[in-house]
Design an enzyme around this catalytic site. Sequence first.
Site, PDB file in Angstrom:
ATOM      1  N   ASP A  84       7.379   3.055  -0.371  1.00 39.45           N
ATOM      2  CA  ASP A  84       6.101   3.771  -0.448  1.00 39.45           C
ATOM      3  C   ASP A  84       4.998   2.923   0.191  1.00 39.45           C
ATOM      4  O   ASP A  84       4.858   1.738  -0.139  1.00 39.45           O
ATOM      5  CB  ASP A  84       5.799   4.016  -1.942  1.00 39.45           C
ATOM      6  CG  ASP A  84       4.625   4.947  -2.171  1.00 39.45           C
ATOM      7  OD1 ASP A  84       4.345   5.783  -1.295  1.00 39.45           O
ATOM      8  OD2 ASP A  84       4.006   4.843  -3.250  1.00 39.45           O
ATOM      9  N   HIS A 177      -5.112   8.185  -5.190  1.00 38.96           N
ATOM     10  CA  HIS A 177      -4.150   7.531  -6.085  1.00 38.96           C
ATOM     11  C   HIS A 177      -4.821   7.268  -7.430  1.00 38.96           C
ATOM     12  O   HIS A 177      -6.014   6.995  -7.491  1.00 38.96           O
ATOM     13  CB  HIS A 177      -3.708   6.182  -5.497  1.00 38.96           C
ATOM     14  CG  HIS A 177      -2.748   6.312  -4.352  1.00 38.96           C
ATOM     15  ND1 HIS A 177      -2.915   5.627  -3.171  1.00 38.96           N
ATOM     16  CD2 HIS A 177      -1.605   7.020  -4.213  1.00 38.96           C
ATOM     17  CE1 HIS A 177      -1.901   5.914  -2.358  1.00 38.96           C
ATOM     18  NE2 HIS A 177      -1.104   6.760  -2.959  1.00 38.96           N
ATOM     19  N   HIS A 207       0.310  12.834  -1.544  1.00 35.51           N
ATOM     20  CA  HIS A 207       0.248  11.629  -2.387  1.00 35.51           C
ATOM     21  C   HIS A 207      -0.737  11.908  -3.530  1.00 35.51           C
ATOM     22  O   HIS A 207      -1.446  12.904  -3.522  1.00 35.51           O
ATOM     23  CB  HIS A 207      -0.229  10.433  -1.553  1.00 35.51           C
ATOM     24  CG  HIS A 207       0.853   9.856  -0.696  1.00 35.51           C
ATOM     25  ND1 HIS A 207       1.384   8.605  -0.902  1.00 35.51           N
ATOM     26  CD2 HIS A 207       1.512  10.368   0.364  1.00 35.51           C
ATOM     27  CE1 HIS A 207       2.317   8.367   0.004  1.00 35.51           C
ATOM     28  NE2 HIS A 207       2.414   9.420   0.790  1.00 35.51           N
TER      29      HIS A 207
HETATM   30  P1  13P Z   1      -0.478   8.707  -8.300  1.00 30.54           P
HETATM   31  O1  13P Z   1      -0.385   7.297  -8.777  1.00 30.54           O
HETATM   32  O2  13P Z   1      -1.868   9.214  -8.271  1.00 30.54           O
HETATM   33  O3  13P Z   1       0.460   9.582  -9.049  1.00 30.54           O
HETATM   34  O4  13P Z   1      -0.021   8.683  -6.775  1.00 30.54           O
HETATM   35  C1  13P Z   1       1.291   8.339  -6.450  1.00 30.54           C
HETATM   36  C2  13P Z   1       1.458   8.159  -4.989  1.00 30.54           C
HETATM   37  O5  13P Z   1       0.851   8.818  -4.179  1.00 30.54           O
HETATM   38  C3  13P Z   1       2.432   7.162  -4.536  1.00 30.54           C
HETATM   39  O6  13P Z   1       2.299   6.901  -3.179  1.00 30.54           O
END
Ligand code: 13P
Length: 287
Positions: A84, A177, A207
């Site tokens: 990621d 995020h 995301h």
């Molecule tokens: P969240 O932490 O907001 O759930 O986002 C996860 C994400 O996009 C991982 O790349």
Amino acid sequence: MLVSATEMLKKAKEGHYAVGQFNINNLEWTKSVLATAQELNSPVILGVSEGAGKYMTGFKTVAAMVKAMIEEMNITVPVALHLDHGTYDGCYKCIKAGFSSIMFDGSHYPIEENVEKTKELVKVAHAMGLSIEAEVGSIGGEEDGVVGMGECADPDECKAIADLGIDFLAAGIGNIHGKYPENWQGLSFETLDAIQQKTGDMPLVLHGGTGIPADMIKKAIDLGVAKINVNTECQLSFAAATREYVEAGKDQQGKGFDPRKLLAPGAEAIKATVKEKMELFGSVGKA
Ligand code: 13P
């Protein structure tokens, strides 16, 4: 079954549902996500940030653990092990470590450099049978040290990156995020629509899946989102269940301090969150 994410996301885009990417942090996380995917007969993507990889002692440990768990737990649904928000070096490390998918996040580079580096990594990843995600625009907030301003992607730049042969594309559309602030403006569906018009069949990635209301998730799927990333929500569920166990004094009763008991409510809470998301995303029964 460890596979690249290409086929599962192609099917998701065609079938108008999304596959969840759930970020993992340790053995309990991985076990909970895999068990839920198998129980619901859903494809799944295990996301690993560079920070989480480091925490688990390195990408080689993660790949070995995931492969062994798939075998020992008899997991037959398609599972992709995905880096990621990878850096250029991180992508090479994961290819070498045995991941089945990578994300190269070149969104902070000028577009020419993002194009150049993505192009190179597409070639290398595909030669090794991995799928590859790229990013344009940026995801707001912070995740494991990756900070973004949250600017919406330019649809023409999305097309330029999509044309490099990547398998799926993350585009900033006002998503963030972590938890969404009270004054969040919501997702920019105009941007998403314009991106889908330019990129056609390309599965799009949303995301910042934590805290996006169900109606916005559904609309995003209608407009071409086929992969949704969730990280913070599993962390919040785990923390709340663990806190409840400790505050009830259960760790003080009998052998309640045994880690297998202490971490069990948190692991169950992750399963419940993953189940809720898979149902919302429509991936149940799609393995
Ligand atoms: P969240 O932490 O907001 O759930 O986002 C996860 C994400 O996009 C991982 O790349």
